[in-house]
Design a protein around this motif. Structure first.
Motif, PDB file in Angstrom:
ATOM      1  N   VAL A  77       0.806  -1.158   0.043  1.00 31.02           N
ATOM      2  CA  VAL A  77       0.006   0.038  -0.029  1.00 31.02           C
ATOM      3  C   VAL A  77       0.764   1.300   0.082  1.00 31.02           C
ATOM      4  CG1 VAL A  77      -1.584   1.405   1.202  1.00 31.02           C
ATOM      5  CG2 VAL A  77      -1.984  -1.199   1.196  1.00 31.02           C
ATOM      6  N   VAL A  78       1.853   1.287   1.021  1.00 33.92           N
ATOM      7  CA  VAL A  78       2.803   2.344   0.870  1.00 33.92           C
ATOM      8  C   VAL A  78       3.523   2.340  -0.380  1.00 33.92           C
ATOM      9  CG1 VAL A  78       5.101   3.462   2.134  1.00 33.92           C
ATOM     10  CG2 VAL A  78       3.100   2.157   3.254  1.00 33.92           C
ATOM     11  N   ALA A  79       4.017   1.498  -0.947  1.00 29.50           N
ATOM     12  CA  ALA A  79       4.593   1.486  -2.385  1.00 29.50           C
ATOM     13  C   ALA A  79       3.746   2.032  -3.370  1.00 29.50           C
ATOM     14  CB  ALA A  79       5.176   0.124  -2.594  1.00 29.50           C
ATOM     15  N   ASN A  80       2.686   1.525  -3.164  1.00 30.27           N
ATOM     16  CA  ASN A  80       1.682   1.989  -4.448  1.00 30.27           C
ATOM     17  C   ASN A  80       1.365   3.575  -4.396  1.00 30.27           C
ATOM     18  OD1 ASN A  80       1.324  -0.630  -5.631  1.00 30.27           O
ATOM     19  ND2 ASN A  80      -0.321  -1.073  -4.332  1.00 30.27           N
ATOM     20  N   LEU A 100       0.488  10.857   6.103  1.00 25.68           N
ATOM     21  CA  LEU A 100       0.623   9.449   5.314  1.00 25.68           C
ATOM     22  C   LEU A 100       0.061   8.508   6.049  1.00 25.68           C
ATOM     23  CD1 LEU A 100       1.494   8.255   2.400  1.00 25.68           C
ATOM     24  CD2 LEU A 100       3.458   7.727   3.621  1.00 25.68           C
ATOM     25  N   SER A 101       0.309   8.302   7.253  1.00 24.88           N
ATOM     26  CA  SER A 101      -0.447   7.284   8.069  1.00 24.88           C
ATOM     27  C   SER A 101      -1.812   7.287   8.183  1.00 24.88           C
ATOM     28  CB  SER A 101       0.254   7.274   9.486  1.00 24.88           C
ATOM     29  OG  SER A 101      -0.261   6.634  10.500  1.00 24.88           O
ATOM     30  N   LYS A 102      -2.201   8.514   8.304  1.00 26.37           N
ATOM     31  CA  LYS A 102      -3.917   8.706   8.445  1.00 26.37           C
ATOM     32  C   LYS A 102      -4.550   8.354   6.900  1.00 26.37           C
ATOM     33  CE  LYS A 102      -3.701  11.983  12.187  1.00 26.37           C
ATOM     34  NZ  LYS A 102      -4.059  13.345  12.605  1.00 26.37           N
ATOM     35  N   THR A 103      -3.800   8.929   6.013  1.00 30.11           N
ATOM     36  CA  THR A 103      -4.288   8.930   4.490  1.00 30.11           C
ATOM     37  C   THR A 103      -4.386   7.357   4.039  1.00 30.11           C
ATOM     38  OG1 THR A 103      -3.379  10.986   3.891  1.00 30.11           O
ATOM     39  CG2 THR A 103      -3.852   9.415   2.211  1.00 30.11           C
ATOM     40  N   LEU A 104      -3.221   6.613   4.406  1.00 22.11           N
ATOM     41  CA  LEU A 104      -3.370   5.329   4.049  1.00 22.11           C
ATOM     42  C   LEU A 104      -3.979   4.338   5.154  1.00 22.11           C
ATOM     43  CD1 LEU A 104       0.101   5.037   2.538  1.00 22.11           C
ATOM     44  CD2 LEU A 104      -2.106   5.547   1.327  1.00 22.11           C
ATOM     45  N   ALA A 105      -4.315   4.767   6.231  1.00 28.74           N
ATOM     46  CA  ALA A 105      -4.762   3.744   7.294  1.00 28.74           C
ATOM     47  C   ALA A 105      -3.329   2.868   7.768  1.00 28.74           C
ATOM     48  CB  ALA A 105      -6.155   3.431   6.883  1.00 28.74           C
ATOM     49  N   VAL A 106      -2.419   3.183   7.670  1.00 26.63           N
ATOM     50  CA  VAL A 106      -1.413   2.468   8.243  1.00 26.63           C
ATOM     51  C   VAL A 106      -0.435   3.174   9.434  1.00 26.63           C
ATOM     52  CG1 VAL A 106      -1.408   1.204   5.987  1.00 26.63           C
ATOM     53  CG2 VAL A 106       0.367   3.167   6.540  1.00 26.63           C
ATOM     54  N   SER A 107       0.015   1.984   9.980  1.00 28.70           N
ATOM     55  CA  SER A 107       0.824   2.801  11.251  1.00 28.70           C
ATOM     56  C   SER A 107       2.226   3.503  10.607  1.00 28.70           C
ATOM     57  CB  SER A 107       1.122   1.641  12.313  1.00 28.70           C
ATOM     58  OG  SER A 107       2.055   0.841  11.832  1.00 28.70           O
ATOM     59  N   PHE A 157       8.952  -0.031   5.911  1.00 34.63           N
ATOM     60  CA  PHE A 157       9.077   0.120   4.519  1.00 34.63           C
ATOM     61  C   PHE A 157      10.230   0.871   4.143  1.00 34.63           C
ATOM     62  CE2 PHE A 157       8.302   2.873   0.713  1.00 34.63           C
ATOM     63  CZ  PHE A 157       8.103   1.806  -0.240  1.00 34.63           C
ATOM     64  N   CYS A 158      10.587   1.949   4.915  1.00 32.74           N
ATOM     65  CA  CYS A 158      11.943   2.708   4.549  1.00 32.74           C
ATOM     66  C   CYS A 158      13.186   1.781   4.693  1.00 32.74           C
ATOM     67  CB  CYS A 158      12.075   3.915   5.411  1.00 32.74           C
ATOM     68  SG  CYS A 158      10.591   5.212   5.025  1.00 32.74           S
ATOM     69  N   LYS A 159      13.029   0.992   5.779  1.00 34.47           N
ATOM     70  CA  LYS A 159      14.354   0.068   6.085  1.00 34.47           C
ATOM     71  C   LYS A 159      14.278  -1.022   5.098  1.00 34.47           C
ATOM     72  CE  LYS A 159      15.396   1.843  10.175  1.00 34.47           C
ATOM     73  NZ  LYS A 159      16.804   2.622  10.684  1.00 34.47           N
ATOM     74  N   LYS A 160      13.131  -1.408   4.690  1.00 36.17           N
ATOM     75  CA  LYS A 160      13.240  -2.513   3.591  1.00 36.17           C
ATOM     76  C   LYS A 160      13.668  -2.170   2.231  1.00 36.17           C
ATOM     77  CE  LYS A 160      10.386  -5.912   4.023  1.00 36.17           C
ATOM     78  NZ  LYS A 160       9.258  -6.959   4.319  1.00 36.17           N
ATOM     79  N   ILE A 161      13.742  -0.838   1.962  1.00 35.18           N
ATOM     80  CA  ILE A 161      14.162  -0.411   0.644  1.00 35.18           C
ATOM     81  C   ILE A 161      15.489   0.159   0.953  1.00 35.18           C
ATOM     82  CG2 ILE A 161      11.990  -0.327  -0.392  1.00 35.18           C
ATOM     83  CD1 ILE A 161      12.357   2.780  -0.049  1.00 35.18           C
ATOM     84  N   GLY A 162      16.205  -0.223   2.087  1.00 40.47           N
ATOM     85  CA  GLY A 162      17.541   0.252   2.471  1.00 40.47           C
ATOM     86  C   GLY A 162      17.751   1.934   2.662  1.00 40.47           C
ATOM     87  N   LEU A 163      16.803   2.235   3.321  1.00 41.47           N
ATOM     88  CA  LEU A 163      16.982   3.942   3.723  1.00 41.47           C
ATOM     89  C   LEU A 163      16.961   3.794   5.255  1.00 41.47           C
ATOM     90  CD1 LEU A 163      14.459   5.535   1.159  1.00 41.47           C
ATOM     91  CD2 LEU A 163      16.834   5.076   0.774  1.00 41.47           C
TER      92      LEU A 163
END
Length: 263
Positions: A22-25, A39-46, A53-59
């Motif tokens: 969802v974040v990626a999209n 962004l958390s409120k817009t996507l309804a994710v924590s 997500f940031c950590k997973k893509i190496g940031l």
């Protein structure tokens, strides 16, 4: 040179959880950059999910993501230069593929493919796309090809394959526990196995009667500039061309039969 955030996200696409997708999209849709709270409120994710997500893509953090995102959005797109860059990468990949060409391995592949009518092509993710291409080509030559692309089905195929059937395993990285278990089972049961990989030290090689080495992707290529199945497709095209040369009489019969059926 800063990495393109869109390519960076796409390169990790297969690793994302549903929430991370969802974040990626959101970012791949090139929408307005927001603070992490909005962004958390817009996507309804924590916010924790966004950070993961940031950590997973190496940031390191969300601020770094937004920095790269804004940079990528501003970066000018010169289509001519983009075309030149991509074709140059393809040329380099083709050159590396040519450098590792092994005629003996290709001929062994062709020999075993010729010997068996039923072929199980095992490959997950983008490896399965190469399997679909193999299926299309060799089904026309009288082979029954099944492309198996999920872990459970791969294991079941190895468990229930018959000795008059062939398994072709495809793994560019060459490191996969489920594939390793499946091929070990196939070898123990006396099933013929062929392998395509880019990993010279892949543990999967010990289970195969013959291995085709595909070219490895550079960091730039692995970010999405080149579709990851291309190195495998190059090897399969080499096998197909060689097969037609070695078994031209058999190939001609099948093509003639196909022509009659389509009249």
């Amino acid at each position: 040179m800063q990495e393109d955030i869109f390519l960076l996200i796409e390169s990790h696409r297969l690793e994302f959880t549903d929430v991370e997708q969802v974040v990626a999209n959101y970012f791949l849709s090139k929408k307005e950059p927001l603070t992490i709270d909005k962004l958390s409120k817009t996507l309804a994710v924590s916010k924790a999910s966004i950070t993961r997500f940031c950590k997973k893509i190496g940031l390191n953090n969300y601020k770094e993501l937004i920095f790269l995102y804004n940079l990528s959005m501003r970066r000018g797109k010169d289509e001519k230069l983009a075309s030149t860059a991509v074709t140059s990468l393809y040329h380099a990949l083709a050159t590396r593929s040519s450098a590792i060409f092994d005629e003996a391995s290709v001929d062994e592949f062709c020999h075993l493919i010729h010997e068996y009518k039923i072929i199980h092509f095992l490959g997950m993710g983008f490896n399965s796309y190469a399997g679909a291409d193999f299926q299309f080509k060799f089904s026309r030559l009288g082979k029954y090809v099944r492309v198996i692309s999920d872990q459970n089905s791969i294991k079941l195929s190895a468990e229930f394959a018959e000795k008059d059937e062939l398994i072709i395993a495809c793994s560019l990285r060459g490191i996969d526990d489920s594939m390793s278990q499946a091929l070990a089972m196939a070898k123990e049961r006396g099933i013929s196995v062929l392998l395509i990989t880019a990993n010279q030290h892949s543990p999967l090689k010990s289970f195969a009667q013959a291995t085709l080495m595909a070219a490895t992707l550079t960091k730039e290529e692995s970010l999405g500039n080149i579709s990851p199945q291309i190195p495998i497709l190059i090897q399969l095209d080499i096998v197909y061309e060689r097969y037609i040369h070695l078994y031209s009489d058999s190939v001609q019969k099948w093509l003639q039969a196909e022509a009659i059926l389509t009249q």
